[in-house]
Design a protein around this motif. Sequence first.
Motif, PDB file in Angstrom:
ATOM      1  N   PRO A 203       0.800  -1.233   0.000  1.00 57.55           N
ATOM      2  CA  PRO A 203       0.000   0.000   0.000  1.00 57.55           C
ATOM      3  C   PRO A 203       0.828   1.276   0.000  1.00 57.55           C
ATOM      4  CG  PRO A 203      -0.145  -1.128   2.119  1.00 57.55           C
ATOM      5  CD  PRO A 203       0.529  -2.081   1.184  1.00 57.55           C
ATOM      6  N   MET A 204       2.006   1.258   0.664  1.00 54.51           N
ATOM      7  CA  MET A 204       2.811   2.474   0.751  1.00 54.51           C
ATOM      8  C   MET A 204       3.456   2.846  -0.574  1.00 54.51           C
ATOM      9  SD  MET A 204       2.411   3.738   3.715  1.00 54.51           S
ATOM     10  CE  MET A 204       3.735   4.943   3.764  1.00 54.51           C
ATOM     11  N   THR A 205       3.425   1.931  -1.561  1.00 54.31           N
ATOM     12  CA  THR A 205       4.003   2.221  -2.881  1.00 54.31           C
ATOM     13  C   THR A 205       2.961   2.108  -3.993  1.00 54.31           C
ATOM     14  OG1 THR A 205       4.636  -0.105  -3.197  1.00 54.31           O
ATOM     15  CG2 THR A 205       6.244   1.348  -2.129  1.00 54.31           C
ATOM     16  N   LEU A 206       1.691   1.976  -3.628  1.00 52.79           N
ATOM     17  CA  LEU A 206       0.664   1.675  -4.608  1.00 52.79           C
ATOM     18  C   LEU A 206       0.581   2.739  -5.705  1.00 52.79           C
ATOM     19  CD1 LEU A 206      -1.661  -0.068  -5.593  1.00 52.79           C
ATOM     20  CD2 LEU A 206      -3.162   1.065  -3.956  1.00 52.79           C
ATOM     21  N   PHE A 207       0.466   4.009  -5.317  1.00 53.86           N
ATOM     22  CA  PHE A 207       0.280   5.071  -6.295  1.00 53.86           C
ATOM     23  C   PHE A 207       1.531   5.949  -6.453  1.00 53.86           C
ATOM     24  CE2 PHE A 207      -4.041   4.496  -4.392  1.00 53.86           C
ATOM     25  CZ  PHE A 207      -4.574   3.803  -5.453  1.00 53.86           C
ATOM     26  N   SER A 208       2.661   5.502  -5.946  1.00 58.83           N
ATOM     27  CA  SER A 208       3.871   6.313  -6.028  1.00 58.83           C
ATOM     28  C   SER A 208       4.315   6.452  -7.477  1.00 58.83           C
ATOM     29  CB  SER A 208       4.991   5.666  -5.203  1.00 58.83           C
ATOM     30  OG  SER A 208       5.258   4.362  -5.679  1.00 58.83           O
ATOM     31  N   GLY A 209       4.793   7.626  -7.819  1.00 65.14           N
ATOM     32  CA  GLY A 209       5.284   7.880  -9.167  1.00 65.14           C
ATOM     33  C   GLY A 209       4.237   8.408 -10.123  1.00 65.14           C
ATOM     34  N   LEU A 210       2.971   8.412  -9.727  1.00 64.95           N
ATOM     35  CA  LEU A 210       1.906   8.929 -10.608  1.00 64.95           C
ATOM     36  C   LEU A 210       1.768  10.428 -10.358  1.00 64.95           C
ATOM     37  CD1 LEU A 210      -0.688   6.048 -10.123  1.00 64.95           C
ATOM     38  CD2 LEU A 210       1.037   6.280 -11.914  1.00 64.95           C
ATOM     39  N   ARG A 211       2.695  11.197 -10.899  1.00 66.33           N
ATOM     40  CA  ARG A 211       2.827  12.617 -10.560  1.00 66.33           C
ATOM     41  C   ARG A 211       1.764  13.500 -11.207  1.00 66.33           C
ATOM     42  NH1 ARG A 211       7.753  10.674 -11.804  1.00 66.33           N
ATOM     43  NH2 ARG A 211       7.688  11.593 -13.882  1.00 66.33           N
ATOM     44  N   HIS A 212       1.128  13.002 -12.279  1.00 64.63           N
ATOM     45  CA  HIS A 212       0.181  13.839 -13.005  1.00 64.63           C
ATOM     46  C   HIS A 212      -1.281  13.422 -12.769  1.00 64.63           C
ATOM     47  CE1 HIS A 212       3.566  15.568 -15.213  1.00 64.63           C
ATOM     48  NE2 HIS A 212       4.022  14.339 -15.362  1.00 64.63           N
TER      49      HIS A 212
ATOM     50  N   SER B 265       0.978   7.329  -0.556  1.00 66.66           N
ATOM     51  CA  SER B 265       1.909   7.118  -1.669  1.00 66.66           C
ATOM     52  C   SER B 265       1.604   8.021  -2.857  1.00 66.66           C
ATOM     53  CB  SER B 265       1.852   5.653  -2.119  1.00 66.66           C
ATOM     54  OG  SER B 265       0.601   5.346  -2.710  1.00 66.66           O
ATOM     55  N   LEU B 266       0.474   8.762  -2.810  1.00 64.91           N
ATOM     56  CA  LEU B 266       0.124   9.640  -3.925  1.00 64.91           C
ATOM     57  C   LEU B 266       1.117  10.801  -3.992  1.00 64.91           C
ATOM     58  CD1 LEU B 266      -3.771   9.872  -3.879  1.00 64.91           C
ATOM     59  CD2 LEU B 266      -2.353   9.241  -5.814  1.00 64.91           C
ATOM     60  N   SER B 267       1.912  10.802  -5.042  1.00 64.71           N
ATOM     61  CA  SER B 267       2.904  11.861  -5.210  1.00 64.71           C
ATOM     62  C   SER B 267       2.374  13.023  -6.023  1.00 64.71           C
ATOM     63  CB  SER B 267       4.157  11.300  -5.889  1.00 64.71           C
ATOM     64  OG  SER B 267       3.829  10.676  -7.118  1.00 64.71           O
ATOM     65  N   SER B 268       1.151  12.878  -6.540  1.00 65.42           N
ATOM     66  CA  SER B 268       0.569  13.936  -7.356  1.00 65.42           C
ATOM     67  C   SER B 268      -0.077  14.996  -6.474  1.00 65.42           C
ATOM     68  CB  SER B 268      -0.478  13.359  -8.316  1.00 65.42           C
ATOM     69  OG  SER B 268      -1.158  14.390  -8.990  1.00 65.42           O
TER      70      SER B 268
ATOM     71  N   GLU C 293      -7.857  -0.164   5.598  1.00 64.82           N
ATOM     72  CA  GLU C 293      -6.641   0.329   6.229  1.00 64.82           C
ATOM     73  C   GLU C 293      -5.513   0.480   5.219  1.00 64.82           C
ATOM     74  OE1 GLU C 293      -3.976   1.784   8.916  1.00 64.82           O
ATOM     75  OE2 GLU C 293      -6.161   1.577   9.071  1.00 64.82           O
ATOM     76  N   ASN C 294      -5.417  -0.475   4.277  1.00 66.22           N
ATOM     77  CA  ASN C 294      -4.417  -0.357   3.212  1.00 66.22           C
ATOM     78  C   ASN C 294      -4.731   0.806   2.287  1.00 66.22           C
ATOM     79  OD1 ASN C 294      -3.071  -2.534   4.235  1.00 66.22           O
ATOM     80  ND2 ASN C 294      -3.720  -3.976   2.643  1.00 66.22           N
ATOM     81  N   LEU C 295      -6.008   1.106   2.125  1.00 61.45           N
ATOM     82  CA  LEU C 295      -6.387   2.251   1.313  1.00 61.45           C
ATOM     83  C   LEU C 295      -5.893   3.541   1.949  1.00 61.45           C
ATOM     84  CD1 LEU C 295      -8.032   3.190  -1.172  1.00 61.45           C
ATOM     85  CD2 LEU C 295     -10.012   3.353   0.312  1.00 61.45           C
ATOM     86  N   ARG C 296      -5.994   3.610   3.263  1.00 62.99           N
ATOM     87  CA  ARG C 296      -5.486   4.790   3.973  1.00 62.99           C
ATOM     88  C   ARG C 296      -3.985   4.957   3.746  1.00 62.99           C
ATOM     89  NH1 ARG C 296      -3.031   6.154   8.718  1.00 62.99           N
ATOM     90  NH2 ARG C 296      -2.716   3.964   9.240  1.00 62.99           N
ATOM     91  N   LEU C 297      -3.249   3.848   3.843  1.00 65.44           N
ATOM     92  CA  LEU C 297      -1.799   3.910   3.621  1.00 65.44           C
ATOM     93  C   LEU C 297      -1.482   4.231   2.162  1.00 65.44           C
ATOM     94  CD1 LEU C 297      -0.743   0.775   5.720  1.00 65.44           C
ATOM     95  CD2 LEU C 297      -0.603   3.188   6.398  1.00 65.44           C
TER      96      LEU C 297
ATOM     97  N   PHE D  73      -8.265   9.762   4.977  1.00 65.80           N
ATOM     98  CA  PHE D  73      -7.839  10.746   3.984  1.00 65.80           C
ATOM     99  C   PHE D  73      -6.641  11.582   4.454  1.00 65.80           C
ATOM    100  CE2 PHE D  73     -12.511  10.362   3.125  1.00 65.80           C
ATOM    101  CZ  PHE D  73     -12.380   9.639   1.957  1.00 65.80           C
ATOM    102  N   ASP D  74      -5.949  11.137   5.505  1.00 69.57           N
ATOM    103  CA  ASP D  74      -4.822  11.918   6.019  1.00 69.57           C
ATOM    104  C   ASP D  74      -3.702  12.046   4.999  1.00 69.57           C
ATOM    105  OD1 ASP D  74      -6.222  12.188   8.278  1.00 69.57           O
ATOM    106  OD2 ASP D  74      -4.777  11.262   9.634  1.00 69.57           O
ATOM    107  N   GLY D  75      -3.566  11.063   4.117  1.00 71.50           N
ATOM    108  CA  GLY D  75      -2.494  11.109   3.126  1.00 71.50           C
ATOM    109  C   GLY D  75      -2.714  12.132   2.037  1.00 71.50           C
TER     110      GLY D  75
END
Length: 894
Positions: free
Chosen positions: A93-102, A124-127, A116-120, A148-150
């Motif tokens: 989960p901590m790397t799920l959406f990483s790198g999707l900058r746009h 990882s959202l870098s956008s 809970e994994n959705l919260r984590l 939604f803390d992330g």
Amino acid sequence: MYYSWRIITTLVLFFVVANESSHVCAPCACNLTSGTMECLSMPYLVPPPPGMKTLVLRDVDFGTFKHPSLNNLTRANISELTFIGCNLGAIKPMTLFSGLRHLKKLRLNRTTIIPENLRLAFYSLSSTEINEIYLDDMDIAPLPCHVFDGLKTSRIFLISLRGNSIRTLQFSDHADIFQEVPSLQALVLSENQIGAVEDNTFAELVALQHLFLDLNKIRRLEPSAFRIPSLVTLSIAENHFKFSSLEDTSKLFSHLSKLKVLNISGNDLKGVNPRNLVLLFRNLTLVTVLKLGHTGLTFLPSGIFRGLKMLKEIYLEGNQLKSWQPETFRRLNNLEALYLNKNKIQTVSLDKLYSVVNRTHTVHLNLANNPFSCTCQNRHFLQWLNQIQQKPVGYPNLYRCSSPFELFQTPLDQVTFNKQGCQNPEERGEGGFRKRGPCYPCQCDPTTLTCSGTGLAYIPRPPSSVTKVVFHSLHFHVLNQAILNNLTDNAITDFSITNSTIIAQSNDTFSQFSLKSLSLSGTLVTPEVIRQGLSSLQDKNITSLHLENMELRELPSNMFAHLKGIIHLTTLSLANNKLSSVPSDGNLFVTLSQLRHLDLSNNLLKALSNNSFKGLLSLCYLNLGSNRIQAVEPYVFTLSALTHLRFDKNRYVFSAADVGHMFHNVTRLQVLDLSGNNLSGLSPTMTETLLKPLEELHILSLDSTGLTDLPTGLLGDKPGLQVLSACNNRITEIVPSFFTRQTHLSALYLRGNKISKISTDVLDMLRDSNIEYLNLAKNPIECSCRSKEFMSWINTTHVTLVDYPESYICATPSGEYGKLVSDFRQDTCSNLLRHRLSYTTAIVVGVASGISVVLLVAVVIAVYCQRKKIWLSTLRFKARLRSQRIEALIEERI
């Protein structure tokens, strides 16, 4: 030689890349115009080509990936990412959406991931551009408080949680849910299980403009539940909330000073007193759209819309309104649309009509599906309808007479008004439009008498040829022989009472008729009243009894006790009720030993016991479809004469406990429908054992049961099986061995599976089989030269392809996506083969030429090196000779 091999490798890679560039989206489908890429059940994640902005992933199980991740998407400029029916549980989960900058829009629909994994994963959202998040149909029950803390660094404008199982929005438990998204402007909580909205639930959403709470189960609204000053749209439709439970209606919407759209349709305003109803909308001065449909309103109190001067659209459809006061709508100067369809309006006076339509602009008026009275009292309204150019919505098809009886269901535009008839009603009947018929106040044709309308005063004496009676929309305080006395001289064999109300029946109601069929469909009546009426059918020749659409919730065990002496009753229908169970004592059907057809479909049955159908010794047809059956005792189907069984659309999960027992005592079964249930938990061997006793089976339906294949042993030896339907499953191929034991199979329906091609062996088996009908529509068919045998077979086979060609669509390769299979040109395969041969020849020639050049260069270099080596050896030899001569001269001088 090292450099020569690098040159050869480079040449080969160049040709390979050039050849694959046209299939860069395979096995997905790309739309270069819209920049959309869609992938279905893929075994790996394809990097999107340049220009792709939207990516849709359907039924992708990342648990089957060797390295589950979204890394292949990081180099693309994906702005909208959608997961439908996917499984994301295998990705960290901590790397799920990483790198999707746009990324701007993220949609998860029917996708598996732990909350809970959705919260984590949101961490990882870098956008920083993401502004819309959709988490629909995810079966989310409780929301983690900090889910939604992330998203702290993002400006989220929309969050959708539609179609989940959220039950509570209590402020104490959810104080931190929206704390990190203060910029939220739209929140969708529709189709959940929310039961109450407490005070200040949404107080932290200071920018919220659109809130949707429709299709929940709200039973309590606190006075400050909607303290949201910024709100523009509010929908709490279809909650069946009783506004009469509010102590002070003036407070509920008092904080919504900017509200423009309010939808409270599908709730209950029936018990609210007029004063509170006016106070409910008092502060909504900016509202332009107000939806009050299906709220049980019986009248509009004076001043209900006072102060709502900005109103443009009012929806009041599906209520019980009979009229309105002229002042109700007169001062709404901005009114553009008024919907009063499906009410109880019978007459419309001109002053009421002009209070709506007499404006400088056109008002869209909808009065369709009202029970209009086509009498002289309503003649001005009928004249107005014929004269105006801008007709009301739905006119004339949805504007019909309900009275008088001789004009029942006559379109209003076909009613001719006669002034003299209105002045002398006795000449043209009560309405002044048409003379009374021979069966007045009912209608009749040579064989059928039809009586409709709640105002019916008596049942007329019909012509002697009438044998069928239909009562529609009538109200009987007591239905007895006296009321039906005028029918006793006729040989009535068919009696139908539909959409009516019967408070009580006597024991002699039908005693004077030799009925063969009795139907009470859609009639509101209690089981006890039905039982009283059935007692008058003793010793009769009745063959069919229909008790459908009556909202029956339970049946007493002695319901049919009075039918013991009726030996000809063969059909009983209890379909479309609300039955939740069948009495387990075994006495309900014990008197119906000759019954052959029993229909219990479209009820709410949850369980079946071993005694549910006790006594039905002659039963041949049993319909249990569209219920909610989740528990079945082992020997419930102890029906030796049963030949047809419908068990479809129950979502029943078959388990090992059902194997070997469920169908053990119905060996004469010829038709079995298990569609819409779950067989995915059974192995092929267990499924074979489940169906093994059914050796006389002719038709088997396994649609939407979760099947993934059709192996040979799935059905076992069924020599008489003729039709097999397994549509809307996940079958990926047809194996040749399937046909070896199904020698009499004549129809195979596999619509909506995941079959992409059919092997040559299967085509050979189809040519030799008895298959006459084959349905492969809505499968992701591969339209390539590798499938040319299948394409040729389509054009030459004796088998009828159902729904061909319109439902046979190419899915791969990307160049053929969306095209009809019938449009695939086979001659391109021969051209492509020649092209590939020439292309391959060119590659071989090029590679050979390259190798020749490299070898030539190598030979030249080798010769050059050898010659240089000889030259150097000669120089060294001459140098040695020179040094020897010098040494000899030195020695001579010494």
